[in-house]
Design a protein around this motif. Structure first.
Motif, PDB file in Angstrom:
ATOM      1  N   TRP A  52     -60.492 -18.805   0.334  1.00  0.00           N
ATOM      2  CA  TRP A  52     -60.338 -20.545   1.054  1.00  0.00           C
ATOM      3  C   TRP A  52     -59.061 -20.560   1.575  1.00  0.00           C
ATOM      4  CZ3 TRP A  52     -64.392 -23.499   1.101  1.00  0.00           C
ATOM      5  CH2 TRP A  52     -65.355 -23.562   0.130  1.00  0.00           C
ATOM      6  N   ALA A  53     -59.008 -21.252   3.049  1.00  0.00           N
ATOM      7  CA  ALA A  53     -57.851 -21.544   3.610  1.00  0.00           C
ATOM      8  C   ALA A  53     -57.788 -23.142   3.940  1.00  0.00           C
ATOM      9  CB  ALA A  53     -58.040 -20.935   5.143  1.00  0.00           C
ATOM     10  N   VAL A  54     -56.707 -23.520   3.546  1.00  0.00           N
ATOM     11  CA  VAL A  54     -56.486 -25.064   3.922  1.00  0.00           C
ATOM     12  C   VAL A  54     -56.427 -25.168   5.402  1.00  0.00           C
ATOM     13  CG1 VAL A  54     -54.898 -26.900   3.593  1.00  0.00           C
ATOM     14  CG2 VAL A  54     -55.101 -25.374   1.813  1.00  0.00           C
ATOM     15  N   VAL A  55     -57.282 -25.954   5.905  1.00  0.00           N
ATOM     16  CA  VAL A  55     -57.367 -26.510   7.457  1.00  0.00           C
ATOM     17  C   VAL A  55     -56.013 -27.072   7.665  1.00  0.00           C
ATOM     18  CG1 VAL A  55     -58.629 -27.718   9.107  1.00  0.00           C
ATOM     19  CG2 VAL A  55     -59.734 -26.480   7.018  1.00  0.00           C
ATOM     20  N   LYS A  56     -55.662 -26.836   8.884  1.00  0.00           N
ATOM     21  CA  LYS A  56     -54.565 -27.432   9.445  1.00  0.00           C
ATOM     22  C   LYS A  56     -54.947 -27.839  10.935  1.00  0.00           C
ATOM     23  CE  LYS A  56     -51.557 -25.977   6.504  1.00  0.00           C
ATOM     24  NZ  LYS A  56     -50.712 -27.024   5.731  1.00  0.00           N
ATOM     25  N   GLY A  57     -54.241 -28.671  11.349  1.00  0.00           N
ATOM     26  CA  GLY A  57     -54.533 -29.327  12.699  1.00  0.00           C
ATOM     27  C   GLY A  57     -54.274 -30.942  12.842  1.00  0.00           C
ATOM     28  N   GLU A  58     -54.211 -31.552  14.239  1.00  0.00           N
ATOM     29  CA  GLU A  58     -53.976 -32.752  14.142  1.00  0.00           C
ATOM     30  C   GLU A  58     -54.806 -33.712  13.446  1.00  0.00           C
ATOM     31  OE1 GLU A  58     -53.369 -36.072  17.980  1.00  0.00           O
ATOM     32  OE2 GLU A  58     -54.056 -34.059  18.261  1.00  0.00           O
ATOM     33  N   GLY A  59     -54.190 -34.328  12.656  1.00  0.00           N
ATOM     34  CA  GLY A  59     -54.694 -35.557  11.814  1.00  0.00           C
ATOM     35  C   GLY A  59     -55.307 -34.741  10.612  1.00  0.00           C
ATOM     36  N   LEU A  60     -55.237 -33.592  10.317  1.00  0.00           N
ATOM     37  CA  LEU A  60     -55.689 -32.834   9.186  1.00  0.00           C
ATOM     38  C   LEU A  60     -54.548 -32.382   8.378  1.00  0.00           C
ATOM     39  CD1 LEU A  60     -58.645 -30.775  10.902  1.00  0.00           C
ATOM     40  CD2 LEU A  60     -58.770 -33.102   9.751  1.00  0.00           C
ATOM     41  N   ASP A  61     -53.301 -32.630   8.693  1.00  0.00           N
ATOM     42  CA  ASP A  61     -52.302 -32.204   7.856  1.00  0.00           C
ATOM     43  C   ASP A  61     -51.821 -33.201   6.900  1.00  0.00           C
ATOM     44  OD1 ASP A  61     -52.029 -29.522   9.131  1.00  0.00           O
ATOM     45  OD2 ASP A  61     -51.067 -30.589  10.888  1.00  0.00           O
ATOM     46  N   ASN A  62     -51.194 -32.842   5.793  1.00  0.00           N
ATOM     47  CA  ASN A  62     -50.395 -33.581   4.849  1.00  0.00           C
ATOM     48  C   ASN A  62     -51.293 -34.613   4.020  1.00  0.00           C
ATOM     49  OD1 ASN A  62     -47.909 -32.547   5.620  1.00  0.00           O
ATOM     50  ND2 ASN A  62     -48.010 -33.935   7.521  1.00  0.00           N
ATOM     51  N   PHE A  63     -52.454 -34.247   4.022  1.00  0.00           N
ATOM     52  CA  PHE A  63     -53.414 -34.761   3.144  1.00  0.00           C
ATOM     53  C   PHE A  63     -52.815 -35.079   1.421  1.00  0.00           C
ATOM     54  CE2 PHE A  63     -57.460 -33.702   5.582  1.00  0.00           C
ATOM     55  CZ  PHE A  63     -57.233 -34.934   6.480  1.00  0.00           C
ATOM     56  N   LYS A  64     -53.040 -36.520   1.189  1.00  0.00           N
ATOM     57  CA  LYS A  64     -52.233 -36.594  -0.406  1.00  0.00           C
ATOM     58  C   LYS A  64     -53.458 -36.833  -1.188  1.00  0.00           C
ATOM     59  CE  LYS A  64     -48.098 -39.087   1.363  1.00  0.00           C
ATOM     60  NZ  LYS A  64     -48.118 -38.465   2.688  1.00  0.00           N
ATOM     61  N   GLU A  65     -54.621 -37.352  -0.942  1.00  0.00           N
ATOM     62  CA  GLU A  65     -55.756 -37.529  -1.881  1.00  0.00           C
ATOM     63  C   GLU A  65     -56.575 -36.328  -1.924  1.00  0.00           C
ATOM     64  OE1 GLU A  65     -56.197 -41.149  -3.095  1.00  0.00           O
ATOM     65  OE2 GLU A  65     -54.350 -41.486  -2.488  1.00  0.00           O
ATOM     66  N   ILE A  66     -56.940 -35.634  -0.987  1.00  0.00           N
ATOM     67  CA  ILE A  66     -57.672 -34.490  -1.176  1.00  0.00           C
ATOM     68  C   ILE A  66     -57.064 -33.279  -0.552  1.00  0.00           C
ATOM     69  CG2 ILE A  66     -59.645 -36.181  -0.303  1.00  0.00           C
ATOM     70  CD1 ILE A  66     -59.560 -34.902   2.525  1.00  0.00           C
ATOM     71  N   VAL A  67     -57.972 -31.871  -0.721  1.00  0.00           N
ATOM     72  CA  VAL A  67     -57.698 -30.743  -0.174  1.00  0.00           C
ATOM     73  C   VAL A  67     -58.690 -30.477   0.478  1.00  0.00           C
ATOM     74  CG1 VAL A  67     -56.988 -28.501  -0.612  1.00  0.00           C
ATOM     75  CG2 VAL A  67     -56.180 -29.976  -2.300  1.00  0.00           C
ATOM     76  N   TYR A  68     -58.636 -29.972   1.727  1.00  0.00           N
ATOM     77  CA  TYR A  68     -59.475 -29.734   2.809  1.00  0.00           C
ATOM     78  C   TYR A  68     -59.586 -28.297   3.110  1.00  0.00           C
ATOM     79  CZ  TYR A  68     -62.331 -29.902   7.060  1.00  0.00           C
ATOM     80  OH  TYR A  68     -63.214 -29.447   8.015  1.00  0.00           O
ATOM     81  N   GLU A  69     -60.638 -27.332   2.871  1.00  0.00           N
ATOM     82  CA  GLU A  69     -60.496 -26.079   2.971  1.00  0.00           C
ATOM     83  C   GLU A  69     -61.621 -25.418   3.635  1.00  0.00           C
ATOM     84  OE1 GLU A  69     -58.423 -24.513  -1.164  1.00  0.00           O
ATOM     85  OE2 GLU A  69     -60.136 -25.553  -1.236  1.00  0.00           O
ATOM     86  N   LYS A  70     -61.892 -24.186   4.252  1.00  0.00           N
ATOM     87  CA  LYS A  70     -62.824 -23.675   4.795  1.00  0.00           C
ATOM     88  C   LYS A  70     -62.687 -21.922   4.374  1.00  0.00           C
ATOM     89  CE  LYS A  70     -63.202 -26.594   8.938  1.00  0.00           C
ATOM     90  NZ  LYS A  70     -63.076 -26.661  10.414  1.00  0.00           N
ATOM     91  N   ARG A  71     -63.971 -21.759   4.297  1.00  0.00           N
ATOM     92  CA  ARG A  71     -63.938 -20.043   4.138  1.00  0.00           C
ATOM     93  C   ARG A  71     -65.454 -19.570   4.935  1.00  0.00           C
ATOM     94  NH1 ARG A  71     -65.759 -19.287  -2.073  1.00  0.00           N
ATOM     95  NH2 ARG A  71     -64.565 -17.219  -1.546  1.00  0.00           N
ATOM     96  N   HIS A  72     -65.374 -18.407   4.989  1.00  0.00           N
ATOM     97  CA  HIS A  72     -66.732 -18.100   6.041  1.00  0.00           C
ATOM     98  C   HIS A  72     -67.171 -16.785   5.485  1.00  0.00           C
ATOM     99  CE1 HIS A  72     -64.720 -20.392   9.071  1.00  0.00           C
ATOM    100  NE2 HIS A  72     -65.824 -20.358   9.739  1.00  0.00           N
ATOM    101  N   HIS A  73     -68.405 -16.683   5.477  1.00  0.00           N
ATOM    102  CA  HIS A  73     -69.186 -15.463   4.982  1.00  0.00           C
ATOM    103  C   HIS A  73     -69.101 -14.160   5.887  1.00  0.00           C
ATOM    104  CE1 HIS A  73     -72.419 -13.114   3.309  1.00  0.00           C
ATOM    105  NE2 HIS A  73     -72.706 -13.949   2.653  1.00  0.00           N
ATOM    106  N   ARG A  74     -68.607 -13.164   5.336  1.00  0.00           N
ATOM    107  CA  ARG A  74     -68.171 -12.074   6.003  1.00  0.00           C
ATOM    108  C   ARG A  74     -69.369 -11.297   6.704  1.00  0.00           C
ATOM    109  NH1 ARG A  74     -63.036 -11.065   4.236  1.00  0.00           N
ATOM    110  NH2 ARG A  74     -62.626 -11.535   2.421  1.00  0.00           N
ATOM    111  N   THR A  75     -70.560 -11.281   6.366  1.00  0.00           N
ATOM    112  CA  THR A  75     -71.933 -10.833   6.737  1.00  0.00           C
ATOM    113  C   THR A  75     -72.465 -11.720   7.622  1.00  0.00           C
ATOM    114  OG1 THR A  75     -72.023  -9.353   4.920  1.00  0.00           O
ATOM    115  CG2 THR A  75     -73.811  -9.423   6.337  1.00  0.00           C
ATOM    116  N   LEU A  76     -72.973 -12.824   7.243  1.00  0.00           N
ATOM    117  CA  LEU A  76     -73.703 -13.889   8.009  1.00  0.00           C
ATOM    118  C   LEU A  76     -73.012 -14.512   9.069  1.00  0.00           C
ATOM    119  CD1 LEU A  76     -75.589 -15.485   4.891  1.00  0.00           C
ATOM    120  CD2 LEU A  76     -76.421 -13.749   6.313  1.00  0.00           C
ATOM    121  N   GLY A  77     -71.811 -14.655   8.970  1.00  0.00           N
ATOM    122  CA  GLY A  77     -70.893 -15.262  10.052  1.00  0.00           C
ATOM    123  C   GLY A  77     -70.632 -16.645   9.677  1.00  0.00           C
TER     124      GLY A  77
END
Length: 302
Positions: free
Chosen positions: A9-34
């Protein structure tokens, strides 16, 4: 399933997506399926992930980003700590529900508007707003320690709109009314029997089970899933938006004693006095009517 097939899991960064206080927003990808998975985790474990408008605002940004990211195939909604969530923050609701009712939107609309299938990953308490958010998700996967239920009538928190009658499609009309009107609590196996959740697994297997369901969805056409989700969700569009019934029947609800009593009793840790308030209201109505009739008899009108 081999969980190593997923990246970390990697925390998502970007305009409007940084410094969340109420949530943690993450993404991950499947190595085989993509394809990828986005996870929106409520992050107030010390308050059992109680929600406010600020929570929903942050969730909106995360849902918007995940829904528009073509590499994401599934969205997971989770809660950090021991519990998925205990509904709205009662202290905030004493004024905040006015803003939510008249100027905002419920978290369920985020799920309805999402282009990607949404899984609720539930452990511990899943009550009030968290419960109807979970059953509005496309799938609900529960740990064996999960407890489900509504609490609105206990704390003077009214609800109407699509997510109330929609529950009849999930569990049937009788159970839906039981859930909303009696405020009973249901263990995970009871929730499974009534169709409130898709499956129940031991707590230590919850995340692995969610990964399994994500992998299944990533193995099929993401475009087809998006169309199917929209086709299923359009049923909700036939229901009225939230708060229209409440506003019509009790436009001043939050300024009335009964509207204040539930939250006050919860904060003060005492029994509610709903029927004392109703009794006094009845007496005052009778007194006002008698005074009016006396004035009419004297020919003074009002």
């Amino acid at each position: 399933m081999n969980t190593a097939n997923f990246s970390d899991w990697a925390v998502v960064k970007g305009e409007g997506l940084d410094n969340f206080k109420e949530i943690v927003y993450e993404k991950r990808h499947h190595r085989t399926l993509g394809g990828g998975v986005a996870r929106i985790a409520l992050n107030k474990p010390e308050k059992m992930n109680a929600m406010t408008v600020a929570t929903v605002d942050e969730m909106f940004r995360a849902f918007y980003d995940a829904s528009h990211d073509s590499s994401i195939g599934v969205i997971v909604v989770a809660g950090r700590g021991k519990h998925f969530g205990a509904g709205g923050d009662v202290n905030w609701e004493r004024w905040g529900l006015r803003e939510a009712f008249y100027n905002r939107y419920p978290p369920n609309r985020l799920i309805r508007m999402s282009r990607k299938p949404v899984i609720a990953q539930v452990q511990g308490y899943c009550v009030g707003g968290h419960n109807h958010m979970a059953y509005c998700c496309d799938f609900t996967i529960a740990a064996d320690n999960a407890v489900f239920g509504q609490a609105g009538p206990r704390v003077s928190s009214p609800a109407d709109g699509y997510f109330v009658p929609y529950l009849t499609k999930v569990v049937g009309a009788k159970k839906a009314r039981e859930l909303w009107m009696l405020c009973r609590k249901y263990k995970a196996e009871q929730a499974l029997q009534m169709g409130l959740v898709n499956t129940v697994v031991p707590l230590d297997q919850l995340e692995a089970e969610v990964e399994k369901w994500c992998e299944e969805m990533l193995s099929v056409s993401p475009g087809c899933l998006e169309i199917l989700k929209a086709a299923f969700d359009q049923e909700m569009d036939g229901y009225k938006e939230p708060c229209s019934i409440s506003a019509a029947m009790y436009p001043d609800w939050f300024d009335m004693p009964e509207g204040k009593e539930g939250g006050a009793a919860f904060v003060e840790k005492r029994p509610t006095r709903f029927w004392d308030i109703r009794r006094r209201e009845t007496e005052m109505r009778r007194q006002l009517l008698e005074e009016y009739e006396a004035l009419q008899a004297e020919g003074k009108g009002t």
